[in-house]
Design a protein around this motif. Sequence first.
Motif, PDB file in Angstrom:
ATOM      1  N   GLY A   1       7.150   1.841   8.534  1.00  0.00           N
ATOM      2  CA  GLY A   1       7.732   0.819   7.687  1.00  0.00           C
ATOM      3  C   GLY A   1       8.342   1.471   6.468  1.00  0.00           C
ATOM      4  N   ALA A   2       8.410   0.715   5.408  1.00  0.00           N
ATOM      5  CA  ALA A   2       8.975   1.241   4.175  1.00  0.00           C
ATOM      6  C   ALA A   2       8.242   0.638   2.987  1.00  0.00           C
ATOM      7  CB  ALA A   2      10.463   0.925   4.091  1.00  0.00           C
ATOM      8  N   VAL A   3       8.185   1.417   1.948  1.00  0.00           N
ATOM      9  CA  VAL A   3       7.688   0.941   0.665  1.00  0.00           C
ATOM     10  C   VAL A   3       8.872   1.116  -0.281  1.00  0.00           C
ATOM     11  CG1 VAL A   3       6.070   1.303  -1.212  1.00  0.00           C
ATOM     12  CG2 VAL A   3       5.306   1.569   1.156  1.00  0.00           C
ATOM     13  N   GLY A   4       9.439  -0.010  -0.672  1.00  0.00           N
ATOM     14  CA  GLY A   4      10.705   0.057  -1.390  1.00  0.00           C
ATOM     15  C   GLY A   4      11.755   0.573  -0.430  1.00  0.00           C
ATOM     16  N   ARG A   5      12.457   1.606  -0.835  1.00  0.00           N
ATOM     17  CA  ARG A   5      13.481   2.216   0.026  1.00  0.00           C
ATOM     18  C   ARG A   5      12.965   3.462   0.744  1.00  0.00           C
ATOM     19  NH1 ARG A   5      19.204   1.286  -1.489  1.00  0.00           N
ATOM     20  NH2 ARG A   5      19.199  -0.634  -2.703  1.00  0.00           N
TER      21      ARG A   5
ATOM     22  N   ASP B   1      -2.088   6.514   5.303  1.00  0.00           N
ATOM     23  CA  ASP B   1      -0.688   6.924   5.344  1.00  0.00           C
ATOM     24  C   ASP B   1      -0.561   8.423   5.640  1.00  0.00           C
ATOM     25  OD1 ASP B   1       0.218   8.358   2.539  1.00  0.00           O
ATOM     26  OD2 ASP B   1      -1.476   6.985   2.274  1.00  0.00           O
ATOM     27  N   PHE B   2       0.599   8.794   6.130  1.00  0.00           N
ATOM     28  CA  PHE B   2       0.906  10.162   6.564  1.00  0.00           C
ATOM     29  C   PHE B   2       0.589  11.179   5.475  1.00  0.00           C
ATOM     30  CE2 PHE B   2       3.505  13.851   7.293  1.00  0.00           C
ATOM     31  CZ  PHE B   2       3.655  13.951   8.655  1.00  0.00           C
TER      32      PHE B   2
ATOM     33  N   PHE C   1      -1.390   5.523  10.017  1.00  0.00           N
ATOM     34  CA  PHE C   1      -2.149   5.760  11.244  1.00  0.00           C
ATOM     35  C   PHE C   1      -3.466   5.009  11.187  1.00  0.00           C
ATOM     36  CE2 PHE C   1      -0.172   9.977  10.232  1.00  0.00           C
ATOM     37  CZ  PHE C   1       0.791   9.970  11.221  1.00  0.00           C
ATOM     38  N   ARG C   2      -3.961   4.647  12.380  1.00  0.00           N
ATOM     39  CA  ARG C   2      -5.340   4.172  12.510  1.00  0.00           C
ATOM     40  C   ARG C   2      -5.815   4.471  13.925  1.00  0.00           C
ATOM     41  NH1 ARG C   2      -5.503  -2.432  12.552  1.00  0.00           N
ATOM     42  NH2 ARG C   2      -4.275  -2.733  14.426  1.00  0.00           N
ATOM     43  N   LEU C   3      -7.130   4.615  14.048  1.00  0.00           N
ATOM     44  CA  LEU C   3      -7.707   4.831  15.374  1.00  0.00           C
ATOM     45  C   LEU C   3      -7.694   3.528  16.156  1.00  0.00           C
ATOM     46  CD1 LEU C   3     -10.870   7.060  14.795  1.00  0.00           C
ATOM     47  CD2 LEU C   3      -8.671   7.732  15.744  1.00  0.00           C
ATOM     48  N   THR C   4      -7.446   3.636  17.430  1.00  0.00           N
ATOM     49  CA  THR C   4      -7.569   2.481  18.319  1.00  0.00           C
ATOM     50  C   THR C   4      -9.039   2.351  18.708  1.00  0.00           C
ATOM     51  OG1 THR C   4      -7.277   3.816  20.297  1.00  0.00           O
ATOM     52  CG2 THR C   4      -5.254   2.915  19.284  1.00  0.00           C
ATOM     53  N   PRO C   5      -9.429   1.233  19.288  1.00  0.00           N
ATOM     54  CA  PRO C   5     -10.807   1.139  19.799  1.00  0.00           C
ATOM     55  C   PRO C   5     -11.129   2.274  20.785  1.00  0.00           C
ATOM     56  CG  PRO C   5      -9.838  -1.045  19.708  1.00  0.00           C
ATOM     57  CD  PRO C   5      -8.720  -0.059  19.401  1.00  0.00           C
ATOM     58  N   THR C   6     -10.172   2.662  21.611  1.00  0.00           N
ATOM     59  CA  THR C   6     -10.367   3.778  22.539  1.00  0.00           C
ATOM     60  C   THR C   6     -10.587   5.078  21.775  1.00  0.00           C
ATOM     61  OG1 THR C   6      -8.997   2.693  24.204  1.00  0.00           O
ATOM     62  CG2 THR C   6      -9.303   5.074  24.442  1.00  0.00           C
TER      63      THR C   6
END
Length: 102
Positions: free
Chosen positions: A45-49, A12-13, A55-60
């Motif tokens: 997205g959201a967690v609660g309100r 997460d950020f 983030f995640r790395l792509t295969p590239t």
Amino acid sequence: MCALLQGAEWVDFATVRELLGVSDPMVSKHSRTLETAGYLEVRKGAVGRRPKTWFRLTPTGRAALLSHLAWLTELRSAVDQAPGAQPSHPAAAEAAREAGDP
């Protein structure tokens, strides 16, 4: 950021910001750059309100990171083998001390 993300599925950020010790705008700027390059996937997205960003790395992105690390290893080896070169670890530590880095 890529090195941090390589060992996780999603981060997460706030965790990225805290672990890197940078500001929100810096995380945002770098994440946009990496996303544009195709190295980073961003999920919102959201967690609660509360809104959340992950983030995640792509295969590239993973392949680019591995390639970069291999290049750095080759560079270090070439420097270490240069005539008159000293081992890189002690020299790097001494240079950092002289520059005032911890």
